[in-house]
Write a protein that holds these residues in place. Structure first.
Motif, PDB file in Angstrom:
ATOM      1  N   ARG A   1      -6.191 -11.115   0.121  1.00 35.96           N
ATOM      2  CA  ARG A   1      -5.502 -10.940  -1.149  1.00 35.96           C
ATOM      3  C   ARG A   1      -4.071 -10.437  -0.922  1.00 35.96           C
ATOM      4  O   ARG A   1      -3.102 -11.077  -1.292  1.00 35.96           O
ATOM      5  CB  ARG A   1      -6.275  -9.965  -2.024  1.00 35.96           C
ATOM      6  CG  ARG A   1      -5.725  -9.915  -3.405  1.00 35.96           C
ATOM      7  CD  ARG A   1      -6.768  -9.572  -4.404  1.00 35.96           C
ATOM      8  NE  ARG A   1      -6.224  -9.696  -5.727  1.00 35.96           N
ATOM      9  CZ  ARG A   1      -6.481  -8.857  -6.701  1.00 35.96           C
ATOM     10  NH1 ARG A   1      -7.282  -7.837  -6.488  1.00 35.96           N
ATOM     11  NH2 ARG A   1      -5.969  -9.042  -7.874  1.00 35.96           N
ATOM     12  N   PHE A   2      -3.984  -9.256  -0.298  1.00 30.00           N
ATOM     13  CA  PHE A   2      -2.654  -8.744   0.032  1.00 30.00           C
ATOM     14  C   PHE A   2      -2.494  -8.576   1.540  1.00 30.00           C
ATOM     15  O   PHE A   2      -1.479  -8.092   2.012  1.00 30.00           O
ATOM     16  CB  PHE A   2      -2.419  -7.393  -0.649  1.00 30.00           C
ATOM     17  CG  PHE A   2      -2.446  -7.470  -2.140  1.00 30.00           C
ATOM     18  CD1 PHE A   2      -1.504  -8.226  -2.815  1.00 30.00           C
ATOM     19  CD2 PHE A   2      -3.403  -6.802  -2.873  1.00 30.00           C
ATOM     20  CE1 PHE A   2      -1.532  -8.315  -4.205  1.00 30.00           C
ATOM     21  CE2 PHE A   2      -3.441  -6.876  -4.251  1.00 30.00           C
ATOM     22  CZ  PHE A   2      -2.501  -7.634  -4.923  1.00 30.00           C
TER      23      PHE A   2
ATOM     24  N   PRO B   1       5.938   1.317  -1.207  1.00 28.55           N
ATOM     25  CA  PRO B   1       6.069   1.067  -2.654  1.00 28.55           C
ATOM     26  C   PRO B   1       7.452   0.550  -3.048  1.00 28.55           C
ATOM     27  O   PRO B   1       7.594  -0.145  -4.057  1.00 28.55           O
ATOM     28  CB  PRO B   1       5.820   2.439  -3.282  1.00 28.55           C
ATOM     29  CG  PRO B   1       5.143   3.245  -2.225  1.00 28.55           C
ATOM     30  CD  PRO B   1       5.597   2.708  -0.902  1.00 28.55           C
ATOM     31  N   ALA B   2       8.446   0.833  -2.238  1.00 30.36           N
ATOM     32  CA  ALA B   2       9.801   0.379  -2.567  1.00 30.36           C
ATOM     33  C   ALA B   2       9.880  -1.137  -2.560  1.00 30.36           C
ATOM     34  O   ALA B   2      10.821  -1.725  -3.118  1.00 30.36           O
ATOM     35  CB  ALA B   2      10.801   0.963  -1.567  1.00 30.36           C
ATOM     36  N   ASN B   3       8.900  -1.808  -1.934  1.00 31.23           N
ATOM     37  CA  ASN B   3       8.933  -3.268  -1.905  1.00 31.23           C
ATOM     38  C   ASN B   3       8.192  -3.890  -3.092  1.00 31.23           C
ATOM     39  O   ASN B   3       8.160  -5.108  -3.242  1.00 31.23           O
ATOM     40  CB  ASN B   3       8.327  -3.773  -0.589  1.00 31.23           C
ATOM     41  CG  ASN B   3       9.201  -3.395   0.593  1.00 31.23           C
ATOM     42  OD1 ASN B   3      10.427  -3.416   0.485  1.00 31.23           O
ATOM     43  ND2 ASN B   3       8.585  -3.035   1.705  1.00 31.23           N
ATOM     44  N   GLY B   4       7.571  -3.036  -3.901  1.00 29.46           N
ATOM     45  CA  GLY B   4       6.999  -3.519  -5.157  1.00 29.46           C
ATOM     46  C   GLY B   4       5.776  -4.409  -5.021  1.00 29.46           C
ATOM     47  O   GLY B   4       5.508  -5.208  -5.903  1.00 29.46           O
ATOM     48  N   SER B   5       5.026  -4.271  -3.948  1.00 29.83           N
ATOM     49  CA  SER B   5       3.811  -5.086  -3.850  1.00 29.83           C
ATOM     50  C   SER B   5       2.659  -4.407  -4.585  1.00 29.83           C
ATOM     51  O   SER B   5       2.431  -3.213  -4.413  1.00 29.83           O
ATOM     52  CB  SER B   5       3.408  -5.280  -2.387  1.00 29.83           C
ATOM     53  OG  SER B   5       2.126  -5.860  -2.327  1.00 29.83           O
ATOM     54  N   PRO B   6       1.925  -5.183  -5.399  1.00 34.40           N
ATOM     55  CA  PRO B   6       0.760  -4.597  -6.074  1.00 34.40           C
ATOM     56  C   PRO B   6      -0.307  -4.151  -5.076  1.00 34.40           C
ATOM     57  O   PRO B   6      -1.228  -3.420  -5.437  1.00 34.40           O
ATOM     58  CB  PRO B   6       0.236  -5.724  -6.961  1.00 34.40           C
ATOM     59  CG  PRO B   6       1.005  -6.936  -6.610  1.00 34.40           C
ATOM     60  CD  PRO B   6       2.167  -6.570  -5.762  1.00 34.40           C
TER      61      PRO B   6
ATOM     62  N   ALA C   1       0.250  -2.158  -2.631  1.00 36.81           N
ATOM     63  CA  ALA C   1       0.624  -0.858  -2.055  1.00 36.81           C
ATOM     64  C   ALA C   1      -0.450   0.205  -2.291  1.00 36.81           C
ATOM     65  O   ALA C   1      -0.756   0.999  -1.399  1.00 36.81           O
ATOM     66  CB  ALA C   1       1.963  -0.411  -2.619  1.00 36.81           C
ATOM     67  N   LEU C   2      -1.030   0.199  -3.495  1.00 36.70           N
ATOM     68  CA  LEU C   2      -2.031   1.223  -3.818  1.00 36.70           C
ATOM     69  C   LEU C   2      -3.280   1.059  -2.932  1.00 36.70           C
ATOM     70  O   LEU C   2      -3.842   2.045  -2.458  1.00 36.70           O
ATOM     71  CB  LEU C   2      -2.417   1.125  -5.296  1.00 36.70           C
ATOM     72  CG  LEU C   2      -2.999   2.370  -5.943  1.00 36.70           C
ATOM     73  CD1 LEU C   2      -2.015   3.517  -5.932  1.00 36.70           C
ATOM     74  CD2 LEU C   2      -3.404   2.063  -7.382  1.00 36.70           C
TER      75      LEU C   2
ATOM     76  N   ARG D   1      -9.450   1.674  -8.151  1.00 33.60           N
ATOM     77  CA  ARG D   1      -8.223   1.612  -8.952  1.00 33.60           C
ATOM     78  C   ARG D   1      -8.552   1.718 -10.439  1.00 33.60           C
ATOM     79  O   ARG D   1      -7.865   2.382 -11.203  1.00 33.60           O
ATOM     80  CB  ARG D   1      -7.495   0.300  -8.663  1.00 33.60           C
ATOM     81  CG  ARG D   1      -6.110   0.212  -9.261  1.00 33.60           C
ATOM     82  CD  ARG D   1      -5.566  -1.211  -9.183  1.00 33.60           C
ATOM     83  NE  ARG D   1      -5.287  -1.672  -7.842  1.00 33.60           N
ATOM     84  CZ  ARG D   1      -4.069  -1.866  -7.340  1.00 33.60           C
ATOM     85  NH1 ARG D   1      -3.015  -1.617  -8.066  1.00 33.60           N
ATOM     86  NH2 ARG D   1      -3.902  -2.318  -6.125  1.00 33.60           N
TER      87      ARG D   1
ATOM     88  N   GLY E   1      -6.132   6.792  -8.264  1.00 32.99           N
ATOM     89  CA  GLY E   1      -6.541   5.578  -8.963  1.00 32.99           C
ATOM     90  C   GLY E   1      -5.670   5.425 -10.201  1.00 32.99           C
ATOM     91  O   GLY E   1      -4.662   6.121 -10.334  1.00 32.99           O
TER      92      GLY E   1
ATOM     93  N   HIS F   1       3.731 -10.313  -3.553  1.00 36.91           N
ATOM     94  CA  HIS F   1       4.234  -9.733  -4.801  1.00 36.91           C
ATOM     95  C   HIS F   1       3.509 -10.202  -6.039  1.00 36.91           C
ATOM     96  O   HIS F   1       3.855  -9.814  -7.141  1.00 36.91           O
ATOM     97  CB  HIS F   1       5.735 -10.020  -4.958  1.00 36.91           C
ATOM     98  CG  HIS F   1       6.545  -9.396  -3.876  1.00 36.91           C
ATOM     99  ND1 HIS F   1       7.014 -10.106  -2.808  1.00 36.91           N
ATOM    100  CD2 HIS F   1       6.942  -8.128  -3.673  1.00 36.91           C
ATOM    101  CE1 HIS F   1       7.665  -9.301  -1.997  1.00 36.91           C
ATOM    102  NE2 HIS F   1       7.647  -8.094  -2.495  1.00 36.91           N
ATOM    103  N   GLN F   2       2.566 -11.084  -5.877  1.00 33.92           N
ATOM    104  CA  GLN F   2       1.914 -11.651  -7.052  1.00 33.92           C
ATOM    105  C   GLN F   2       0.425 -11.329  -6.975  1.00 33.92           C
ATOM    106  O   GLN F   2      -0.235 -11.743  -6.029  1.00 33.92           O
ATOM    107  CB  GLN F   2       2.137 -13.167  -7.057  1.00 33.92           C
ATOM    108  CG  GLN F   2       1.709 -13.840  -8.318  1.00 33.92           C
ATOM    109  CD  GLN F   2       2.599 -13.454  -9.490  1.00 33.92           C
ATOM    110  OE1 GLN F   2       3.802 -13.430  -9.352  1.00 33.92           O
ATOM    111  NE2 GLN F   2       2.004 -13.136 -10.620  1.00 33.92           N
ATOM    112  N   ALA F   3      -0.083 -10.581  -7.955  1.00 32.37           N
ATOM    113  CA  ALA F   3      -1.464 -10.116  -7.852  1.00 32.37           C
ATOM    114  C   ALA F   3      -2.467 -11.127  -8.405  1.00 32.37           C
ATOM    115  O   ALA F   3      -3.637 -11.059  -8.102  1.00 32.37           O
ATOM    116  CB  ALA F   3      -1.617  -8.795  -8.592  1.00 32.37           C
TER     117      ALA F   3
END
Lengths: 536, 315
Positions: free
Chosen positions: A186-187, A144-149, A151-152, A447, A455, A70-72
């Motif tokens: 990273r993610f 996306p419902a989990n709010g992770s940066p 996701a994109l 992005r 993007g 959750h932290q980018a």
């Protein structure tokens, strides 16, 4: 949403390519065979390495928390990658290599990636990692419902299947050659299935690590330190060599210099590369400079004032003397850029002589401004971010460089949170920027420059040709054709100048002599600690 | 006396409620939020942003957010940090104790150094001692704490080959490590506050030295110890205590500079990080604590007057 598990299909060509080791580093012998295949990861193995000791590392930026999903922020990734690992590893060469995967195979149409998992990998919780954990982790990030940066970045994944305990199949909705790099650290970290089923999970990740990495979290004291201890069940036998790592948060650059001189700190990455001069000749300290993936740049919002006209943006690009800006900003301790960060220039960069707007040319700049109907120039605010020291001298230098064109800069300093708010809402205007990347052109550009919704096009560039080339680069697996697409993209970037990449500051690492086998990764992250050791 | 005390407490509570409301609105009026810090330049996915806003409850109306927070506070729950996910109470109390230790140590140093200097200087205005103390005061007051801290750090490194430990150790774990860690920050802050104290004490004593009762005491040939100790000190005690309260609040507010310089996890840095990261619950919790402490300090000072000066007791 439960996914059906279609039959695993790998065609002959894919199997042959994978067998020949042509895809993503190829198959690797079982991990427990003394870390075979892991040799190139994180840095070289060192047969002379001694076990033991705790290394003290000074860090300037503290991660807000240690949650890998959750932290980018770079500050988070820089340290959590010692605790969490992805299926792949972002090798300094710009290629993704298998990490928790043992091998990777791609189908002919580029839509199906099959990963054979490394056997016997244990989580810090004690459990053995299986394909279900990988599926859970990546399904979590991409929802996306989990709010992770992230996701994109995971957006092209249509389905993840776990046909057996040791195999993960990722199916894409369209070809994406950067998928392996997306599944890096990273993610792309892997956590035990159902980690986030516990509502307290996010808080717990700042108290206890649950990954597979060489170090486990011992203590995180915000504004002070992060203590990690060797993970005894790490999948590479005999590693890491260190018993522990202590990250001490030292927001003041001068305090870090003093601590290095008095040997309180073993290792530090200087926040200001020019500070290396103050340590030159200091007995017992080794100073190394590495090209970085970070870029200090000037962004030009295509929706803002005079910058709407590409000729004005080009004129600004042509008026900038990047070397002079770098000298003023960081004492010249970096590399001047074209259209890609320094550490990627060799692997993915367009040759600088193919980019006409990367040379200082005041006469052409003046002509372009006149053509745009602004022969006498104009006044404009340049935004600089408080806390980014290089921006202040860069702003003054830039004001001098643009003055002959009649462009009058009014430098405005804004707080980072305010700046990020404007950035997120695509209202960047005319601003300095400072950002880093993983060594892959898709992750670097897509992005930032592709138009929404695929993007985010933060600079309101809105360039159809740029979009087309970015899509082509994403869809092309063949390395040569892929590079050609990104070189063409950089030419478009150069021609219409939504950004002027100024320089990549060098990563200046300072280590006490007792620190051995530490290799600095171009991301600036602390991968190298996985193989560093302390001499007696 | 009790009625006066109750009145003061009542006024303090009203101040507290007003302060929390103002703080709540002010920090939300600043552009940016926790989502910006979490996503950084990896923003751009509206669905993920919306999910995060919902997760943190930022999608609810402001009044609902304030009432929910105030309701929790009344039950002793200061909420959860958006950045760390940890209870705010623990975060701010831990940080406050660190800052309080530095604050109290600085105050002690300032009093122990500043009051005697001020009294010596005030005893003979214009004398040699006065001039020396004035020099010290001038340097102490004009040197920014950041600069003093840097100079101390460089001097300690250059002369003694010593630098403070990197990690703050609480006194209950190891007192010696703790003292080693806070020595330079306390010195850096203490120099400024001792100078301020010396100046204040000098003015107070110089004024008193001209008073009849002091002149009479000296004329009677009383020893200096008695003149200073019994007559002078007792009479300047009340302003000195008021000043101590002011200085303590000032130290607690200004300690962020030394905390940043020396990497100390105190309230100042916690507040700064919370502001930068838009961690509303921590900000609200930390400011609530600060307001409570400021009110308490004032209350304690009022009570101390009563102890020192019998005339106040009846008021």
């Amino acid at each position: 949403m439960p996914l059906s598990l279609p039959r695993l299909m790998i065609d002959r060509r894919t199997a042959l390519l994978a067998g020949a080791g042509l895809l993503g580093g190829g198959p690797v012998p079982p991990a427990r065979a003394q870390g075979a295949g892991a040799g190139a990861l994180y840095g070289p193995d060192d047969p002379q390495a001694r076990r033991g000791g705790t290394l003290t590392v000074a860090i300037a930026n503290e991660p807000p928390n240690l949650d890998p999903f959750h932290q980018a922020g770079d500050a988070r990734t820089a340290v959590t990658l010692l605790m969490y690992q992805g299926l792949m590893y972002e090798d300094a060469s710009g290629v993704a290599k298998p990490l928790l995967a043992e091998s990777m195979a791609v189908s002919d149409d580029g839509l199906t990636y099959t990963f054979a998992l490394r056997r016997g990998v244990r989580f810090h919780t004690g459990r053995t990692m299986t394909s279900a954990d990988v599926k859970y982790s990546y399904d979590y990030v991409r929802n996306p419902a989990n709010g992770s940066p992230g996701a994109l970045d995971f957006g092209t994944i249509a389905e993840i299947a776990a046909p057996d305990e040791n195999t993960v199949v990722v199916r894409l909705s369209e070809p994406n050659a950067s998928l392996p790099m997306t599944l890096t650290n990273r993610f792309g970290g892997v956590v035990p299935a159902d980690t986030f089923a516990n509502p307290q999970a996010r808080a717990r990740l700042s108290q206890q690590s649950v990954g597979t990495g060489p170090f486990m979290l011992q203590e995180f004291r915000p504004q002070s330190h992060i203590r990690m201890a060797r993970f005894p069940n790490y999948w590479v036998q005999g590693q890491p060599y260190l018993d522990g790592v202590l990250f001490s948060v030292q927001p003041n650059a001068a305090s870090v210099l003093v601590a290095l001189r008095s040997r309180r700190v073993d290792l530090a990455l200087l926040a200001r590369p020019q500070d290396a001069e103050q340590l030159q000749g200091q007995a017992g300290l080794t100073i190394t400079a590495t090209s970085s993936l970070r870029q200090c740049s000037l962004d030009l919002d295509g929706n803002h004032a005079q910058l709407k006209d590409p000729r004005v943006r080009q004129a600004i690009a042509l008026a900038v003397d990047k070397n002079a800006v770098m000298q003023a900003s960081i004492g010249g301790k970096g590399k001047v850029l074209g259209t890609i960060p320094a550490a990627m220039q060799e692997s993915w960069g367009a040759p600088l002589d193919a980019l006409p707007n990367q040379r200082t040319d005041p006469a052409r700049a003046k002509a372009l401004l006149a053509e745009a109907g602004l022969p006498d120039g104009f006044g404009i605010d340049l935004i600089s971010i408080i806390g980014f020291e290089w921006m202040d001298p860069a702003g003054v230098t830039l004001a001098q460089q643009l003055a002959p064109l009649g462009i009058r800069l009014n430098i405005q300093r804004v707080e980072l949170g305010v700046w990020l708010n404007a950035y997120r809402s695509r209202n960047m205007r005319f601003t300095f920027n400072d950002w880093g990347t993983q060594p892959d052109p898709h992750i670097l550009y897509y992005r930032h420059f592709h138009s929404p919704p695929r993007g985010a096009d933060f600079r309101n560039w809105n360039n159809a040709e740029g979009d087309r080339l970015l899509d082509a680069g994403m869809a092309t697996a063949d390395p040569a054709r892929r590079k050609a697409a990104y070189v063409d993209f950089q030419k478009v970037l150069d021609a219409s100048a939504p950004t002027v990449m100024l320089f990549s500051p060098d990563l200046v690492t300072v280590a006490q002599q007792r620190v051995r086998n530490y290799v600095q990764h171009p991301t600036g992250w602390w991968f190298g600690l996985a193989k560093a050791w302390i001499a007696a | 006396m009790i009625e006066a005390l109750l009145r003061r407490i009542g006024a303090a509570l009203v101040t507290l409620v007003l302060a929390t409301g103002v703080v709540f609105l002010l920090i939300r009026a600043v552009p940016g939020d926790i989502i910006g810090e979490m996503l950084g330049q990896s923003a751009g996915d509206p669905a993920s942003e919306a999910a995060l806003r919902a997760f943190f409850g930022l999608d609810r109306p402001l009044t609902a957010q304030y009432l929910a927070w105030a309701g929790d506070v009344l039950q002793g729950d200061l909420g959860t940090s958006m950045r760390q996910g940890l209870p705010v109470l623990g975060i701010v109390v831990d940080a406050f104790l660190v800052t309080l230790e530095i604050g109290v140590a600085t105050l002690l140093l300032a009093i122990l150094v500043g009051v005697p200097l001020g009294m010596v200087a005030g005893a003979r205005p214009g004398g040699v001692a006065d001039m020396v103390v004035e020099g010290f005061t001038l340097v102490g007051l004009s040197a920014p704490v950041f600069w003093t801290g840097m100079v101390l750090l460089i001097l300690a490194d250059g002369w003694l080959g010593w630098s403070p430990p990197l990690v703050y150790t609480p006194p209950d774990i190891s007192l010696s490590d703790n003292l080693e860690g806070i020595a330079l920050p306390v010195l850096a802050l203490g120099l400024l506050q001792a100078a301020a104290y010396a100046q204040f004490t000098r003015q107070q004593s110089a004024a008193l030295m001209r008073q009849d009762f002091v002149r009479a005491a000296r004329a009677r040939g009383l020893p200096a110890r008695v003149v200073y100790g019994r007559h002078l000190l007792r009479n300047i005690a009340i302003p000195l205590v008021t000043y101590a309260g002011l200085i303590l609040v000032q130290i607690l507010g200004g300690v962020v500079v030394v905390e940043t310089l020396f990497g100390i996890p105190g309230l100042g840095r916690t507040l700064l990080a919370a502001i930068q990261g838009r961690d509303y619950p921590v900000l609200q919790g930390a400011l609530l604590l600060t307001v409570v402490v400021a009110l308490l300090v004032n209350l304690v000072i009022d009570l101390t007057y009563a102890l020192i000066d019998p005339r106040v007791r009846g008021a």
